[in-house]
Enzyme design. Structure first.
Site, PDB file in Angstrom:
ATOM      1  N   ARG A  33     -25.879 -23.720  17.145  1.00  0.00           N
ATOM      2  CA  ARG A  33     -26.304 -22.827  16.061  1.00  0.00           C
ATOM      3  C   ARG A  33     -26.097 -21.356  16.406  1.00  0.00           C
ATOM      4  O   ARG A  33     -26.913 -20.492  16.066  1.00  0.00           O
ATOM      5  CB  ARG A  33     -27.778 -23.091  15.692  1.00  0.00           C
ATOM      6  CG  ARG A  33     -28.057 -24.497  15.224  1.00  0.00           C
ATOM      7  CD  ARG A  33     -27.336 -24.840  13.930  1.00  0.00           C
ATOM      8  NE  ARG A  33     -27.650 -26.202  13.509  1.00  0.00           N
ATOM      9  CZ  ARG A  33     -26.946 -27.289  13.826  1.00  0.00           C
ATOM     10  NH1 ARG A  33     -25.849 -27.155  14.582  1.00  0.00           N
ATOM     11  NH2 ARG A  33     -27.286 -28.489  13.400  1.00  0.00           N
ATOM     12  N   SER A  78     -33.359 -26.125   7.289  1.00  0.00           N
ATOM     13  CA  SER A  78     -34.120 -26.226   8.534  1.00  0.00           C
ATOM     14  C   SER A  78     -34.665 -24.859   8.930  1.00  0.00           C
ATOM     15  O   SER A  78     -33.916 -23.893   9.053  1.00  0.00           O
ATOM     16  CB  SER A  78     -33.241 -26.772   9.655  1.00  0.00           C
ATOM     17  OG  SER A  78     -32.845 -28.100   9.379  1.00  0.00           O
ATOM     18  N   GLU A 111     -34.323 -20.794  12.854  1.00  0.00           N
ATOM     19  CA  GLU A 111     -32.938 -21.041  12.445  1.00  0.00           C
ATOM     20  C   GLU A 111     -32.628 -20.231  11.197  1.00  0.00           C
ATOM     21  O   GLU A 111     -31.519 -19.745  11.016  1.00  0.00           O
ATOM     22  CB  GLU A 111     -32.702 -22.528  12.185  1.00  0.00           C
ATOM     23  CG  GLU A 111     -31.255 -22.856  11.860  1.00  0.00           C
ATOM     24  CD  GLU A 111     -30.927 -24.324  11.968  1.00  0.00           C
ATOM     25  OE1 GLU A 111     -30.085 -24.796  11.197  1.00  0.00           O
ATOM     26  OE2 GLU A 111     -31.517 -25.012  12.834  1.00  0.00           O
TER      27      GLU A 111
END
Length: 323
Positions: A180, A229, A299
């Site tokens: 990520r 998320s 995130e």
């Protein structure tokens, strides 16, 4: 309350520009959370050349931020100072096969549209994009992934315009991808990329895509105002498990709630403010830290200035002591 008009301060910014310039553009309309303050100036360039020309003229001290489809973005109530760049589908939404099992796509292309184009071309390895509710610009920046596959496994090279209006081509290796995350300069605005897949029959690809959609509809609150998320998965565990174990499933702050269906999804149940959403997230982080000692990382990208309620400290500023 808005920001000072940049076009009045710098009238030459609009000269020769073919794209759209909007002063104090509300950003609640372009984020999936449907909340947040305005952009001081929003620019939607006509194409890559238009973007480069604008950035060359823009004074260096004015901040610039690219915003895509807004699926994993929380804009604070005070809004964003400077210029927000939003790439249009018309100028940056093309998808084309270029041979060698490769596809070139613009940064404004929705992830699921790339998956669809790959399926029609008989190229496997893209089905995971069907379940990612964002655009390719964001996917390239944060190495978006799902179902065991990440963007770095498909991306070959990308093009970008820097803060001075110079065009760059970056290879996969130059992106410095990790979970990520990418190591690319924050000054770069991605405009397009080349992706490579594997030969696969269309029927089996579409079955994979259908499986992804079915899983998402069953496990995620996709019909809510959400940002996907909320927290990254910590090493050795899942974020939702830690949120659940800390008693935060269904936790609410004002109009913001951790989903009952998937407790790593934060949702706007109606008229939540950016402040309520971020306060909920930091409350969850504090409680997880207190319960398990794990420091969850956001995130969702939180950007902009805080509103009249004031700043929210990470982990509530209480070293893990929940509010």
């Amino acid at each position: 309350m808005g920001f000072p008009d940049l076009l009045s301060q710098y009238p030459d910014l609009a000269e020769g520009i073919r794209g759209r310039l909007t002063v104090n553009q509300p950003l609640s309309a372009v984020t999936w959370f449907r909340t947040g303050g305005p952009a001081q100036l929003m620019f939607q360039p006509a194409d890559e050349e238009d973007l480069a020309a604008f950035l060359k003229k823009l004074p260096r001290e004015i901040p610039v931020l690219p915003v895509g489809l807004g699926s994993n973005l929380l804009i604070r109530d005070g809004g964003l100072e400077g210029v927000v760049i939003r790439l249009s589908a018309k100028g940056f939404g093309a998808v084309e096969e270029i041979g060698g099992h490769r596809i070139r796509a613009g940064a404004a292309v929705p992830d699921k549209r790339l998956a669809e184009a790959a399926a029609k071309a008989g190229l496997g390895g893209f089905a995971f994009y069907t379940g990612i509710p964002g655009g390719l610009g964001g996917a390239l920046r944060m190495n978006a992934g799902a179902h065991g596959t990440e963007t770095r496994e498909r991306m070959v090279e990308l093009t970008a315009i820097d803060r001075d209006g110079t065009r760059h081509v970056l290879s996969n290796a130059e992106m410095g991808y990790a979970y990520r995350h990418s190591g690319a300069s924050k000054d770069l605005i991605f405009t397009s990329a080349v992706f490579e897949g594997l030969p696969q029959d269309e029927a089996s690809i579409r079955q994979e895509m259908a499986d992804v959609v079915a899983h998402r509809e069953k496990a995620q609150p996709i019909r809510e105002k959400t940002g996907g998320s909320t927290f990254k998965n910590p090493p050795g565990t899942s974020a939702w498990k830690e949120v659940d174990a800390a008693g935060c499933r269904g936790l609410t702050v004002g109009g913001a709630q951790m989903s009952e269906m998937h407790c790593n999804f934060m949702i706007n149940t109606g008229n939540a403010t950016g402040h309520e959403l971020e306060l909920l997230g930091e409350t969850v982080r504090a409680r997880v830290l207190q319960h398990s000692g794990i420091q969850l990382e956001w995130e969702i990208k939180r950007l902009g200035t805080f509103g009249p309620e004031g700043a929210i400290e990470p982990f509530l500023g209480q070293a893990g002591e929940a509010a």
